[in-house]
Scaffold this motif. Structure first.
Motif, PDB file in Angstrom:
ATOM      1  N   PHE A 293      12.532   7.783 -19.149  1.00  0.00           N
ATOM      2  CA  PHE A 293      13.147   7.468 -17.570  1.00  0.00           C
ATOM      3  C   PHE A 293      12.935   6.569 -16.886  1.00  0.00           C
ATOM      4  CE2 PHE A 293      14.761  11.611 -18.444  1.00  0.00           C
ATOM      5  CZ  PHE A 293      16.042  11.751 -17.461  1.00  0.00           C
ATOM      6  N   ASP A 294      13.855   5.842 -16.293  1.00  0.00           N
ATOM      7  CA  ASP A 294      13.864   4.843 -15.235  1.00  0.00           C
ATOM      8  C   ASP A 294      13.957   5.944 -13.778  1.00  0.00           C
ATOM      9  OD1 ASP A 294      14.502   3.268 -12.996  1.00  0.00           O
ATOM     10  OD2 ASP A 294      15.573   1.994 -14.173  1.00  0.00           O
ATOM     11  N   TYR A 295      12.968   6.031 -12.987  1.00  0.00           N
ATOM     12  CA  TYR A 295      12.961   6.753 -11.981  1.00  0.00           C
ATOM     13  C   TYR A 295      13.603   6.010 -10.648  1.00  0.00           C
ATOM     14  CZ  TYR A 295       9.530  10.541 -13.803  1.00  0.00           C
ATOM     15  OH  TYR A 295       9.062  11.440 -14.499  1.00  0.00           O
ATOM     16  N   SER A 296      14.226   4.882 -10.811  1.00  0.00           N
ATOM     17  CA  SER A 296      14.688   4.306  -9.677  1.00  0.00           C
ATOM     18  C   SER A 296      15.800   5.250  -9.129  1.00  0.00           C
ATOM     19  CB  SER A 296      15.186   2.860  -9.859  1.00  0.00           C
ATOM     20  OG  SER A 296      16.273   2.889 -10.945  1.00  0.00           O
ATOM     21  N   SER A 297      16.463   6.052  -9.660  1.00  0.00           N
ATOM     22  CA  SER A 297      17.512   6.994  -9.250  1.00  0.00           C
ATOM     23  C   SER A 297      17.369   8.220  -8.923  1.00  0.00           C
ATOM     24  CB  SER A 297      18.844   6.726 -10.205  1.00  0.00           C
ATOM     25  OG  SER A 297      18.549   7.351 -11.615  1.00  0.00           O
ATOM     26  N   TYR A 298      15.911   8.508  -9.109  1.00  0.00           N
ATOM     27  CA  TYR A 298      15.431   9.819  -9.014  1.00  0.00           C
ATOM     28  C   TYR A 298      14.978  10.237  -7.757  1.00  0.00           C
ATOM     29  CZ  TYR A 298      12.978  14.233 -10.268  1.00  0.00           C
ATOM     30  OH  TYR A 298      12.436  15.842 -10.577  1.00  0.00           O
ATOM     31  N   ASP A 299      15.780  11.113  -6.981  1.00  0.00           N
ATOM     32  CA  ASP A 299      15.891  11.532  -5.529  1.00  0.00           C
ATOM     33  C   ASP A 299      14.355  12.298  -5.233  1.00  0.00           C
ATOM     34  OD1 ASP A 299      16.267  11.334  -2.718  1.00  0.00           O
ATOM     35  OD2 ASP A 299      17.923  12.671  -2.987  1.00  0.00           O
ATOM     36  N   GLN A 300      13.621  11.859  -5.322  1.00  0.00           N
ATOM     37  CA  GLN A 300      12.140  12.534  -5.160  1.00  0.00           C
ATOM     38  C   GLN A 300      11.003  11.581  -4.782  1.00  0.00           C
ATOM     39  OE1 GLN A 300      11.158  15.553  -4.513  1.00  0.00           O
ATOM     40  NE2 GLN A 300      12.555  17.084  -5.485  1.00  0.00           N
ATOM     41  N   PRO A 301      11.096  10.747  -3.768  1.00  0.00           N
ATOM     42  CA  PRO A 301      10.113   9.794  -3.451  1.00  0.00           C
ATOM     43  C   PRO A 301       8.595  10.063  -3.620  1.00  0.00           C
ATOM     44  CG  PRO A 301      12.062   9.801  -1.854  1.00  0.00           C
ATOM     45  CD  PRO A 301      12.155  11.030  -2.543  1.00  0.00           C
ATOM     46  N   ASP A 302       8.464  11.262  -2.680  1.00  0.00           N
ATOM     47  CA  ASP A 302       6.936  11.801  -2.641  1.00  0.00           C
ATOM     48  C   ASP A 302       6.315  11.920  -4.306  1.00  0.00           C
ATOM     49  OD1 ASP A 302       7.025  11.692  -0.263  1.00  0.00           O
ATOM     50  OD2 ASP A 302       7.044  13.618   0.022  1.00  0.00           O
ATOM     51  N   SER A 303       7.344  12.649  -5.102  1.00  0.00           N
ATOM     52  CA  SER A 303       6.719  12.567  -6.475  1.00  0.00           C
ATOM     53  C   SER A 303       6.749  11.528  -7.305  1.00  0.00           C
ATOM     54  CB  SER A 303       7.805  13.563  -7.204  1.00  0.00           C
ATOM     55  OG  SER A 303       7.794  14.873  -6.848  1.00  0.00           O
ATOM     56  N   VAL A 304       7.665  10.634  -7.277  1.00  0.00           N
ATOM     57  CA  VAL A 304       7.804   9.324  -8.002  1.00  0.00           C
ATOM     58  C   VAL A 304       6.561   8.477  -7.402  1.00  0.00           C
ATOM     59  CG1 VAL A 304       9.300   7.247  -8.285  1.00  0.00           C
ATOM     60  CG2 VAL A 304      10.099   9.421  -8.373  1.00  0.00           C
ATOM     61  N   ARG A 305       6.491   8.335  -5.953  1.00  0.00           N
ATOM     62  CA  ARG A 305       5.303   7.208  -5.606  1.00  0.00           C
ATOM     63  C   ARG A 305       3.923   7.677  -5.645  1.00  0.00           C
ATOM     64  NH1 ARG A 305       6.909   2.821  -2.768  1.00  0.00           N
ATOM     65  NH2 ARG A 305       9.416   2.724  -2.085  1.00  0.00           N
ATOM     66  N   TYR A 306       3.996   9.047  -5.374  1.00  0.00           N
ATOM     67  CA  TYR A 306       2.368   9.660  -4.965  1.00  0.00           C
ATOM     68  C   TYR A 306       1.959  10.429  -6.333  1.00  0.00           C
ATOM     69  CZ  TYR A 306       3.743   7.594  -0.675  1.00  0.00           C
ATOM     70  OH  TYR A 306       4.012   6.719   0.399  1.00  0.00           O
ATOM     71  N   LEU A 307       2.972  11.353  -6.604  1.00  0.00           N
ATOM     72  CA  LEU A 307       2.512  12.162  -7.829  1.00  0.00           C
ATOM     73  C   LEU A 307       2.490  11.056  -9.101  1.00  0.00           C
ATOM     74  CD1 LEU A 307       1.759  14.969  -8.563  1.00  0.00           C
ATOM     75  CD2 LEU A 307       3.985  15.315  -9.195  1.00  0.00           C
ATOM     76  N   VAL A 308       3.527  10.388  -9.509  1.00  0.00           N
ATOM     77  CA  VAL A 308       3.433   9.511 -10.596  1.00  0.00           C
ATOM     78  C   VAL A 308       2.745   8.196 -10.480  1.00  0.00           C
ATOM     79  CG1 VAL A 308       5.257   8.583 -12.444  1.00  0.00           C
ATOM     80  CG2 VAL A 308       5.902  10.664 -11.217  1.00  0.00           C
ATOM     81  N   GLY A 309       2.855   7.749  -8.943  1.00  0.00           N
ATOM     82  CA  GLY A 309       2.074   6.376  -8.669  1.00  0.00           C
ATOM     83  C   GLY A 309       2.923   5.325  -8.866  1.00  0.00           C
ATOM     84  N   MET A 310       4.415   5.296  -8.829  1.00  0.00           N
ATOM     85  CA  MET A 310       5.211   4.300  -8.835  1.00  0.00           C
ATOM     86  C   MET A 310       4.683   3.443  -7.350  1.00  0.00           C
ATOM     87  SD  MET A 310       6.146   3.835 -12.121  1.00  0.00           S
ATOM     88  CE  MET A 310       6.679   4.852 -13.429  1.00  0.00           C
ATOM     89  N   GLY A 311       4.686   2.187  -7.613  1.00  0.00           N
ATOM     90  CA  GLY A 311       4.170   1.391  -6.313  1.00  0.00           C
ATOM     91  C   GLY A 311       3.119   1.478  -5.833  1.00  0.00           C
ATOM     92  N   GLN A 312       2.101   2.337  -6.353  1.00  0.00           N
ATOM     93  CA  GLN A 312       0.784   2.406  -5.970  1.00  0.00           C
ATOM     94  C   GLN A 312      -0.303   1.313  -6.646  1.00  0.00           C
ATOM     95  OE1 GLN A 312       0.236   4.319  -3.107  1.00  0.00           O
ATOM     96  NE2 GLN A 312       2.439   4.464  -3.434  1.00  0.00           N
TER      97      GLN A 312
END
Length: 359
Positions: A166-185
């Motif tokens: 998956f490309d998560y850029s369209s997944y409307d779950q910012p907390d999960s994508v950024r902090y649970l999955v770590g994108m942008g961290q």
């Protein structure tokens, strides 16, 4: 008709409301929300339908459960609140409801679940006469019934591999994508989702379930992890900016080891932009897909692409997982009280729903 409650109205709950409404043998009885701002809103509005359903969302759990609903689709998150999710589900089972949910990872394969999770559930089923079926939202069928079905087409099966790409850029779950999955961290921070033993905790049950169905004994379950940084800063439509040098892609495996060899593998490949890790497998549509690969003779590869909510692939994956759960309710009603897994619950045809779009 089975009176059915949808508990939670996030990405999963929206799809659950639509699925219950579309099912000819289920009647939406109530919608439970945590956010007071959603209380009083019509379920049709919360589900993104173009019509009202005549059910106003409520925060009053006691009042809803006091009606003794026939079924509960528990769509609230269990990722960061597993104890609360377990307590909620036990409450619903105690009043005799059939509960279907993706929230309790430990019960994907309940035979191997820790006693602190399994025993309260069994006690609630014994007390109330309810039933529980847990199947993943990633989606569960992609890591159990589909690979097992496809494996039966081979004469020699060497490896069963289940992929979510998956490309998560369209997944409307910012907390999960950024902090649970770590994108942008920062790359020196290991995301909670892939901290040691967390992938096994979440997906190990599915690996054990497939091993049981395939008649093999696992030596152990192993984890692998690769992460890649973004080479350039990128901007997404739903979640804003992700800086160069931060995590832009992640790939991990949960491997069931048989005689020293990874034979049953659940693999996730996720990106925040297609430019990151271009050498890794990518979905054919560029956004998202689920794939099963049977290495053997013959080699078999099946890719499933699903869309919902205006062509969104993440929403499509959620909707298919929810369809599996909601579709199981009538079978569970016939089967009676108990704790069930994906090997117990058949994937039924959409009887009574062909050509009857109520959206």
């Amino acid at each position: 008709m089975i009176s059915t409650v949808v508990w939670g109205t996030g990405n999963v709950g929206r799809a659950a409301i639509r699925a219950v409404d579309a099912h000819p043998e289920l009647a939406l009885a109530a919608v439970l929300v945590h956010d007071p701002g959603k209380a009083g809103k019509d379920a049709g509005e919360l589900a993104g339908l173009d019509r009202a359903l005549g059910i106003a969302a409520t925060t009053d759990i006691d009042a809803v459960l006091a009606t003794r609903p026939g079924a509960v689709v528990y769509a609230a998150s269990g990722e960061i609140r597993p104890d609360d999710a377990l307590a909620d589900i036990v409450r619903a089972l105690t009043v005799g409801a059939i509960v279907v949910t993706p929230a309790l990872y430990a019960l994907y394969d309940h035979r191997g679940a820790p006693p602190e999770t399994r025993e309260p559930v069994l006690a609630a089923i014994e007390a109330g006469g309810g039933a529980l079926f847990v199947s993943g939202i990633d989606p569960g069928w992609g890591n159990d019934v589909l690979p097992l079905l496809i494996s039966g087409l081979g004469s020699v099966v060497e490896v069963v591999r289940c992929q979510e790409i998956f490309d998560y850029s369209s997944y409307d779950q910012p907390d999960s994508v950024r902090y649970l999955v770590g994108m942008g961290q920062p790359m020196d921070q290991v995301p909670p989702m892939v901290s040691p033993m967390v992938p096994t905790m979440v997906w190990g049950g599915q690996v054990r379930l497939m091993a049981r169905a395939l008649g093999v004994e696992l030596d152990e379950i192993r984890e692998t992890l690769e992460r890649r940084p973004l080479e350039t800063t990128i901007e997404t439509a739903t979640m804003g900016k992700f800086e160069a040098g931060t995590q832009g892609a992640m790939r991990f495996e949960v491997q069931g080891i048989v005689d020293g060899v990874p034979r049953i593998v659940v693999e996730h490949i996720t990106r925040i932009h297609p430019s990151c890790a271009p050498d890794w497998p990518a979905p054919p549509n560029g956004e998202g897909a689920h794939r099963v690969v049977i290495e053997g003779r013959p080699r078999i590869e099946v890719t499933v692409e699903a869309t919902d909510e205006g062509g969104n692939y993440a929403a499509g994956g959620n909707a298919t997982a929810v369809g599996r759960l909601v579709g199981a309710i009538t079978w569970l009603a016939e089967a009676g009280p108990g704790l069930y897994d994906a090997l117990d619950v058949p994937l039924r045809p959409a009887a009574g729903r062909l050509g009857k779009d109520r959206s």
